[in-house]
Design a protein around this motif. Structure first.
Motif, PDB file in Angstrom:
ATOM      1  N   GLU A 185      -5.866   4.617 -10.636  1.00 32.22           N
ATOM      2  CA  GLU A 185      -4.820   3.697 -10.175  1.00 32.22           C
ATOM      3  C   GLU A 185      -4.801   3.612  -8.653  1.00 32.22           C
ATOM      4  OE1 GLU A 185      -1.410   5.460 -11.956  1.00 32.22           O
ATOM      5  OE2 GLU A 185      -1.903   4.747 -13.971  1.00 32.22           O
ATOM      6  N   TRP A 186      -5.004   4.748  -8.022  1.00 25.41           N
ATOM      7  CA  TRP A 186      -5.001   4.794  -6.552  1.00 25.41           C
ATOM      8  C   TRP A 186      -6.178   3.999  -5.985  1.00 25.41           C
ATOM      9  CZ3 TRP A 186      -5.248  10.098  -3.550  1.00 25.41           C
ATOM     10  CH2 TRP A 186      -5.136   9.856  -2.175  1.00 25.41           C
ATOM     11  N   LYS A 200       1.343   7.421  -6.087  1.00 28.68           N
ATOM     12  CA  LYS A 200       0.162   8.179  -6.509  1.00 28.68           C
ATOM     13  C   LYS A 200       0.119   9.555  -5.887  1.00 28.68           C
ATOM     14  CE  LYS A 200      -0.576   4.674  -8.789  1.00 28.68           C
ATOM     15  NZ  LYS A 200       0.139   4.694 -10.080  1.00 28.68           N
ATOM     16  N   ILE A 201       0.460   9.615  -4.604  1.00 25.46           N
ATOM     17  CA  ILE A 201       0.364  10.933  -3.965  1.00 25.46           C
ATOM     18  C   ILE A 201       1.398  11.892  -4.540  1.00 25.46           C
ATOM     19  CG2 ILE A 201       1.881  10.565  -1.956  1.00 25.46           C
ATOM     20  CD1 ILE A 201      -1.590  12.219  -1.863  1.00 25.46           C
ATOM     21  N   ILE A 225      -5.972   0.380  -4.517  1.00 30.40           N
ATOM     22  CA  ILE A 225      -5.492  -0.043  -3.202  1.00 30.40           C
ATOM     23  C   ILE A 225      -6.393   0.413  -2.064  1.00 30.40           C
ATOM     24  CG2 ILE A 225      -3.059  -0.249  -3.825  1.00 30.40           C
ATOM     25  CD1 ILE A 225      -2.652   2.560  -2.654  1.00 30.40           C
ATOM     26  N   GLU A 226      -7.416   1.195  -2.399  1.00 31.85           N
ATOM     27  CA  GLU A 226      -8.280   1.715  -1.338  1.00 31.85           C
ATOM     28  C   GLU A 226      -9.577   0.933  -1.250  1.00 31.85           C
ATOM     29  OE1 GLU A 226      -7.699   3.987   0.828  1.00 31.85           O
ATOM     30  OE2 GLU A 226      -5.861   4.920   0.071  1.00 31.85           O
ATOM     31  N   VAL A 251      -4.691   8.956 -12.352  1.00 27.96           N
ATOM     32  CA  VAL A 251      -4.052   8.642 -11.064  1.00 27.96           C
ATOM     33  C   VAL A 251      -5.074   8.190 -10.032  1.00 27.96           C
ATOM     34  CG1 VAL A 251      -2.606   9.534  -9.208  1.00 27.96           C
ATOM     35  CG2 VAL A 251      -2.187  10.268 -11.542  1.00 27.96           C
ATOM     36  N   PHE A 273       0.835  -1.197   0.000  1.00 25.49           N
ATOM     37  CA  PHE A 273       0.000   0.000   0.000  1.00 25.49           C
ATOM     38  C   PHE A 273       0.872   1.250   0.000  1.00 25.49           C
ATOM     39  CE2 PHE A 273      -4.015   2.169   0.857  1.00 25.49           C
ATOM     40  CZ  PHE A 273      -3.579   3.392   1.343  1.00 25.49           C
ATOM     41  N   ILE A 323       2.531   1.987  -3.418  1.00 22.70           N
ATOM     42  CA  ILE A 323       1.624   2.528  -4.432  1.00 22.70           C
ATOM     43  C   ILE A 323       1.108   3.904  -4.018  1.00 22.70           C
ATOM     44  CG2 ILE A 323      -0.562   2.162  -5.631  1.00 22.70           C
ATOM     45  CD1 ILE A 323      -0.007  -0.798  -5.531  1.00 22.70           C
ATOM     46  N   PHE A 324       0.755   4.010  -2.739  1.00 23.64           N
ATOM     47  CA  PHE A 324       0.261   5.293  -2.251  1.00 23.64           C
ATOM     48  C   PHE A 324       1.296   6.381  -2.504  1.00 23.64           C
ATOM     49  CE2 PHE A 324      -2.091   8.237   0.252  1.00 23.64           C
ATOM     50  CZ  PHE A 324      -1.157   8.990   0.953  1.00 23.64           C
TER      51      PHE A 324
END
Lengths: 471, 450
Positions: free
Chosen positions: B264-265, A283-284, B268-269, B261, A276, A279-280
């Motif tokens: 893609e994000w 993306k952030i 995982i959420e 984005v 997590f 990837i987080f």
């Protein structure tokens, strides 16, 4: 956990929400940020809900908790912040956002258990023969018994914050310590201490301290207390205690070497966590870049629009019959420029700082992951040593026992903090983007009103002219 | 029967071309309200004009554009675009329109038509053609002449050009114009046979050369200043507008990145995933909405461009007046000097220097007979000169009268059209704002559900 010290407004309810958690904080921590709860410190993204105490009178919620002095200083702070909360400097008639209203209601429903309020302000430049640096004034108001007083005022510089962060990381290696603003910004910095930079940093520092204050564990940290309360000399002597720089460095070297081992035996849930985080982080970072880019594009759009409007005025000069229409168009464009400025300021106050903070958070998370792995690695290396009977088995077994406890503690601490962090992240991101959307809606509504009234005035004129022509 | 070539200087209202023997059938082209394509913002033609001189009303449309290849004058292969012009006549009784003519023309033929009109109607503010090459382009818009969007906008511009001519009280009666719409083959030859190129005053082309005119009509001087100002301000406006469009494009398009984005994000959420994903979709919608918005704005730019080019047409009329005035003043000057010469010869006093006078002084007087002969020649010239001056004066005044009438007509048209353009600009902005509100409201809902 008896007291949810420094808890945010929903803390009481939060404690009941998730069993086994250390005082989960589901709501936005904004309301717990202390006095300047407005958009200024970036914690309450865009909402700008008037802080209940902002009118200057002690709101009942605070009254029972704080002993508020009625002196000039406090009132000033309050009134200053009240004005800060009115973010609509261009159109005072605009209502506060619905989101902020909701937050306000929520705040009033739940009892305020927050007992530590921190503000960071008054940046001051200090020049010595060796260096120039900036200190910030930190005011802490508290009702906690373990504090000697109910109010403290100290001055701290960035270095001091760094020190605090280091100590917290040391003491709680697998807790998610909030990020500090960067040391310097490489891109586009003309001078190290320009006003925007200082202001951004001030806000971020305030956020840093308040996040610590909100954290169920960190809020009771001794170094934190010293940081908030000690005078300069006390702080220096306190800093000198504890493991020195060299030993810390030694730890680091060992840590790097062993961290690899820790990764191999990482439990499943932490593998997921790591995934997590990776990837987080990607993306952030992208979102940060995109948001900065949007800001830049909006600025350039604004610059062109500012040149565009006046041309219509220029044109109106030689035109007898079109003068009014052309001037009206110019004025519409000018109004849209103002709306754009507001949109941009909303972006830079609400969205950009939040996204950037989470960029920094993603680095922190990776660091936390590493430290957890290191702790595990220590254990693993001892276990390995035992397997190969490399040293005294009794000693080793004892060591292993201790380390196993350590690993378990570390893992549990991280797990709990992770959930808490995720919840906060969700709330913060949600707030930030919702507010961005709100800003955009306002922007378009303003422009719409401008052009619609232009249209109406043109058609009215038309009707007037027509009726004049008719015999 | 061949007629003497028409003198454009004398023509104020050229008659239809007789040499071809084609009778002026009285078919006047007018603009029907239903004229195809006239509805778009770009044409701005006054479709309410009912120049119902003839028996029938005509509708004109440039309905299609087609890429062609052919051989040019130097026998080299070239690609060009041809435009289909359809003319319909409207039956009074049932209002139905019947296709009467349809032919293909390319841009150069339109240019030829316009150049002809400029020569034969110098007192008219001749409608301009759409630009030959794309200018004031913002970066995403192609500057390529073959680009389909450019061709489409040009098609509309050419239609607008024809409609403007058709609704002009004077130009609509021109035979060459009528033939342009009806006679596909040989039209070029027909135009060239009028010999208009020879009649063209080459001085008109040199718009920047100054002629020292002592007494121009002040209104024309003012008008020339106005047209300079208009040209300068609209150019500036178009330039900056293009830059604004560029920037606006950037703002919208960068938002599109959020879409990717977020998507893609969202993978995982758990709780935020859906909200992120759907918000991302709205960001994509927002980003792509700018294309249509800017396409619409191009029409506004085209409307402004038409008046940018009209400024040149205005200047041409002013120029014509200047030249006529100049010629008049030169002729008057010449006449005055001839009269003086005559007088001197007659009275024997030499007040003005003349070579003949000097040589006679040096080499001996001329005989009385010689002097008489010279006086006679001069008297003839003076007579002729006075006639010419008279007619030039008359011409000049006629020109001023007719030109000013057309300029007044033009001014009203311009004020109407520009006002309409500005209003349509506001309408475009309103539409853009409404779209923006919708997208962001949707996005906000998604965000708040995260």
């Amino acid at each position: 956990m008896g007291t949810l010290g420094g808890a945010g407004l929903a803390a009481a309810a939060g404690g009941a929400r998730t069993p086994g958690m250390e005082g989960e904080r589901p709501a936005s921590p904004a309301r717990s940020s202390g006095l300047p709860a407005g958009g200024a410190d970036g914690e309450s993204p865009g909402g700008g809900a008037p802080f209940p105490g902002s009118s200057g009178s002690s709101a009942p919620l605070q009254g029972e908790v704080l002993d508020l002095d009625e002196d000039e200083d406090d009132l000033e702070v309050f009134s200053k912040d009240a004005s800060l909360m009115d973010m609509n400097s261009f159109s005072p008639m605009m209502p506060t956002s619905p989101l902020s209203m909701i937050n306000q209601i929520k705040f009033e429903d739940e009892p305020d258990l927050k007992d530590l309020f921190i503000t960071v302000d008054e940046p001051e430049s200090h020049v010595t023969t060796i260096e120039t640096f900036i200190t910030y004034r930190i005011i802490t108001k508290t009702s906690r018994g373990e504090f000697d007083s109910s109010e403290f005022e100290v001055r701290r510089r960035y270095q001091d914050f760094l020190w605090l962060k280091g100590k917290l990381e040391e003491t709680h290696p697998t807790l998610i310590i909030p990020p500090l603003p960067e040391k310097f910004i490489v891109k586009g910095m003309v001078e190290r201490f320009n006003d925007d930079f200082i202001e951004t940093r001030r806000k971020a520092l305030q956020k840093f301290l308040n996040r610590i204050a909100d954290h169920p564990t960190l809020t009771f940290n001794e170094d934190f207390k010293v940081f908030l309360t000690a005078q300069a000399s006390e702080l220096s002597s306190h800093k000198k205690q504890g493991p020195g720089l060299l030993s810390r460095m030694g730890q680091t070297v060992r840590a790097v070497a062993s961290s690899m081992r820790g990764v191999k035996n990482r439990p499943e849930e932490f593998m997921e966590m790591n995934n997590f985080i990776e990837i987080f982080s990607q993306k952030i970072n992208l979102i940060d870049k995109i948001s900065q880019r949007i800001y830049k594009e909006e600025r350039e759009y604004l610059d062109e629009m500012k040149e565009y409007g006046p041309i219509y005025i220029l044109w109106s000069a030689p035109e007898e019959d079109l003068v009014d229409t052309l001037k009206d168009v110019a004025s519409c464009i000018d109004k849209c420029c103002k709306a754009t400025e507001k949109r941009m300021s909303g972006l830079s106050e609400a969205l950009l700082p939040v996204v950037h903070e989470y960029v920094l958070y993603s680095e922190i998370l990776m660091g936390v992951m590493k430290r957890r792995d290191q702790i595990q690695a220590e254990l693993d290396s001892r276990v390995e040593a035992l397997t190969y009977k490399k040293a005294d088995t009794d000693l080793l077994t004892e060591e292993i026992g201790k380390l196993e406890d350590k690993v378990e503690c570390a893992n549990n601490a991280l797990k709990a903090d992770w959930e808490r962090w995720k919840q906060n992240m969700q709330n913060d991101i949600k707030s930030a983007f919702t507010d961005m959307a709100e800003e955009n809606i306002h922007y378009y509504e303003q422009c719409l009103a401008t052009w619609e009234s232009f249209l109406t005035s043109q058609t009215d004129l038309h009707l007037e002219e027509d009726s004049e022509d008719k015999p | 029967m061949e007629q003497a070539p028409l003198d454009p200087e004398r023509q104020l209202q050229p008659a239809p071309i007789e040499p071809l023997g084609l009778p002026d059938s009285g078919l006047e082209a007018t603009v029907g309200e239903e004229a195809e394509g006239a509805r778009d913002a770009g044409s701005g033609v006054d479709t309410m004009t009912e120049n119902n001189f003839g028996l029938k009303k005509i509708e004109i449309s440039v309905s299609e554009a087609e890429k062609r290849t052919g051989r040019n004058a130097m026998n080299m292969q070239e690609t060009y675009t041809a435009y289909l012009i359809e003319t319909r006549s409207v039956e009074h009784t049932d209002g139905q329109s019947v296709l009467t003519d349809s032919l293909w023309r390319r841009y150069s033929e339109f240019e030829l038509l316009r150049n002809y009109l400029l020569v034969y109607y110098p007192h008219v503010v001749v409608p301009p053609l759409p630009e030959k090459r794309a200018e004031f382009v913002w970066h995403k818009l192609s500057a390529d002449n073959m680009d389909p969007d450019f061709v489409e906008r040009r098609r509309i511009g050419l239609e607008n050009f024809l409609l403007r001519i058709a609704s002009h009280p004077i130009l609509c009666r021109d035979k060459i114009f009528y033939l342009f719409l009806t006679q596909e083959g040989n039209w070029k030859e027909t135009v060239n046979e009028t010999g208009f190129q020879l009649k063209a005053d080459s001085r008109l082309k040199a718009l920047n050369a100054t002629f020292r005119v002592k007494n121009p009509d002040k209104r024309f001087t003012e008008l020339k200043h106005y047209s300079d100002e208009l040209q300068s301000v609209i150019s500036h406006l178009l330039r900056v507008r293009a830059r604004v469009a560029d920037r606006l494009y950037g703002v919208y398009k960068v938002h599109g990145n959020y879409g990717r984005v977020f998507s893609e994000w969202s993978a995982i959420e758990k709780e935020m995933g859906d909200g992120l994903q759907s918000a991302g979709h709205h960001m994509d919608v927002y980003a792509s909405s700018i294309d249509d918005i800017l396409e619409d704005e191009e029409h506004y730019a085209d409307q402004l461009k038409e008046y940018l080019f009209y400024a040149e047409a205005l200047r041409a009329v002013c120029r014509k007046h200047e030249l006529m005035q100049y010629d008049l003043e030169m002729a008057a000057q010449d006449l005055a000097s001839k009269k003086q010469q005559c007088e001197e010869l007659a009275t024997g006093t030499v007040r003005t220097f003349s070579l003949k006078g000097m040589t006679t002084k040096l080499f001996g007087q001329e005989t009385p007979e010689q002097r008489e002969a010279r006086i006679k020649v001069l008297e003839e010239q003076i007579n002729e000169g006075e006639q010419q001056l008279k007619s030039k004066n008359l011409e000049g005044r006629e020109f001023v009268k007719n030109a000013w009438a057309d300029i007044e007509r033009f001014k009203e048209q311009k004020n109407r059209d520009l006002k309409e353009a500005l209003i349509s600009y506001a309408v475009m902005q309103i539409s853009m704002c409404k779209k923006g509100i919708q997208v962001w409201t949707n996005a906000k809902e998604c965000f708040s559900k995260m």
